[in-house]
Design an enzyme around this catalytic site. Sequence first.
Site, mmCIF file in Angstrom:
data_model
loop_
_atom_site.group_PDB
_atom_site.id
_atom_site.type_symbol
_atom_site.label_atom_id
_atom_site.label_comp_id
_atom_site.label_asym_id
_atom_site.label_seq_id
_atom_site.Cartn_x
_atom_site.Cartn_y
_atom_site.Cartn_z
ATOM 1 N N GLU A 1 77.507 57.728 51.547
ATOM 2 C CA GLU A 1 77.894 58.212 50.217
ATOM 3 C C GLU A 1 79.399 58.463 50.145
ATOM 4 O O GLU A 1 80.044 58.168 49.150
ATOM 5 C CB GLU A 1 77.117 59.485 49.854
ATOM 6 C CG GLU A 1 75.602 59.312 49.807
ATOM 7 C CD GLU A 1 75.160 58.170 48.920
ATOM 8 O OE1 GLU A 1 75.890 57.820 47.979
ATOM 9 O OE2 GLU A 1 74.085 57.591 49.172
ATOM 10 N N HIS B 1 81.162 55.313 49.625
ATOM 11 C CA HIS B 1 81.142 54.916 48.211
ATOM 12 C C HIS B 1 82.275 55.604 47.456
ATOM 13 O O HIS B 1 82.935 55.001 46.617
ATOM 14 C CB HIS B 1 79.813 55.304 47.559
ATOM 15 C CG HIS B 1 78.740 54.259 47.683
ATOM 16 N ND1 HIS B 1 78.984 52.921 47.490
ATOM 17 C CD2 HIS B 1 77.424 54.362 47.963
ATOM 18 C CE1 HIS B 1 77.850 52.247 47.645
ATOM 19 N NE2 HIS B 1 76.890 53.097 47.953
ATOM 20 N N GLU C 1 77.027 47.902 48.709
ATOM 21 C CA GLU C 1 76.108 48.579 49.625
ATOM 22 C C GLU C 1 76.423 48.217 51.071
ATOM 23 O O GLU C 1 76.472 49.078 51.948
ATOM 24 C CB GLU C 1 74.654 48.215 49.307
ATOM 25 C CG GLU C 1 74.119 48.838 48.029
ATOM 26 C CD GLU C 1 74.311 50.339 47.981
ATOM 27 O OE1 GLU C 1 74.010 51.022 48.976
ATOM 28 O OE2 GLU C 1 74.789 50.836 46.947
#
Lengths: 186, 356
Positions: free
Chosen positions: B145, B148, B226
Amino acid sequence: MTGLIILGAIVLLILVFVGMYNNLVRMRNEVKNAWAQIDVQLKRRHDLIPNLIETVKGYMTHERETFEAITRARAGAVSAQASGQVGQIAQAEGQLMTAMRGFYAVAENYPQLKADANFRSLQEELTSTENKIGFARQFYNDSVLKFNTACETIPSNIVANIGGFKKAEFFEIKDEGEREVPQVKF
Amino acid sequence: MFSLIRSNQRKSAILIVLMGVLFLMIGFGLGGWIDPRAGLSGLGIAFVLWLILLLISYAGGESMLMAQAGGREIVKQDAPQLFNVVEEMTIAAGLAQPPKIFIIDSTVPNAFAVGRNDQRAAVAVTTGLLARLNRDELQGVIAHEIAHIKHRDTLFMTIAGTTLGAVIIIADLFLRGLRFQAATSRRNSKDSAGGLALMLILALLFAVIAPLLARLLYFACSRRREYLADAGSAQFTRYPEGLASALEKISGAQVNDGHINRVLEPMYIISPQAARGKSSGLFSTHPSTEERVRILRGMSGDSSLLAYEKAFSKLNAGKTILKDVPEDTPEQPTRPQHSRIKSQFHSPSAGAQRAV
């Protein structure tokens, strides 16, 4: 005409120089920030250790040498940190880690201690602080590698020489037990 | 790393503009359908709408999305270990400050991140995730995360997700209107002309193609993100196995409990839809979990981006995914399990404590 070409070439050269200089400054700042992060976490570990000793004293009545070793190593680490010398800090922290490992091994023999809620939360804090030191060191060393490579390679090394950029020092903690996987589990 | 982020930002900008163009096409088609001369006004209205959408998602995206997902912000006392893990990964990634942390009450394990930059970022995890994963696995998920956030994927997802949602809704309305009209009455054909028929065909074409294209654009791009975030997770934790085993656990435990939000769906670490058994085909936002796990496990002792790239191309017949990783990236050895975690509590009670 030739005058214009020369002028253009000079302007271009200056622009390239400025770009490289700014890039070096950016990388040097990243190294500095990364070091500040390590500094914060080392300080946090030094602050946690007296708490830990205070908590475990009641349980571990016969382990005076272990505590003394940790206290000594901690004092050494604190004064090394005050000096700001990367090499010195790394050495003192290595000693502190060895002392802590000794403590963890001894703590295995005290099941009541392992059940103590206070001790467990302190343990999570220390674990996390050690992780943070490790990750901060990882980021710092990656930044140093990038910066030093720029200082050594053509053409940015020319700019680094003129601008007086000095290579940064890697932070490698020398700890004898670090390579092997510790099997201490609570 | 910086060049990777920059190229990602450039692609995000192009993609958002392309999706905006599709949105305008629908506006044009819709206007033309209402009246052949109103095509341009439709275009104008769509443009204004799109700008408003962009502004909203840019200004308050993260809190809006978090509220939508039913997350509540926590402080350190609520879940000390989660807090520590987030702080550790913030340091490993070199972010300026840790993101805000939210917990969603759901037994289905999952996690996602939102926010336009590292000052305005937030991560959310479900209580089911906290209860199931051990510290190493949690670290792998949080690192994914944080990656990201660091790659600015969260900005792209927020804006592109909002635009996509709008395109789909408007096209849907449009098509339904057409069908309704065809069923009830023939259109007043007195003012008919060749122009009208042409406009209708164009409008129909736009209404059918635009959402498809927008979806394709969105999904094609988010899959690569991803992989990139997985690579980042391995690099930050120096322990790809943590994420690999977390992915297996999470995908094995997906059920639809009504908490899944369609706008947020592509942002989750494991797409709930993909895990429900739908194919990982053209329209899937996430690559298949088995493949992600295989790549992570194929990194063989090196946790650098380059090692991830090598593991990927080995499984995909020489294709590359990260594209601009320099060949001279130094090796970043994977750490042995728990080497940084000198002692930890893996007892179930610790997990239960965290999930409060």
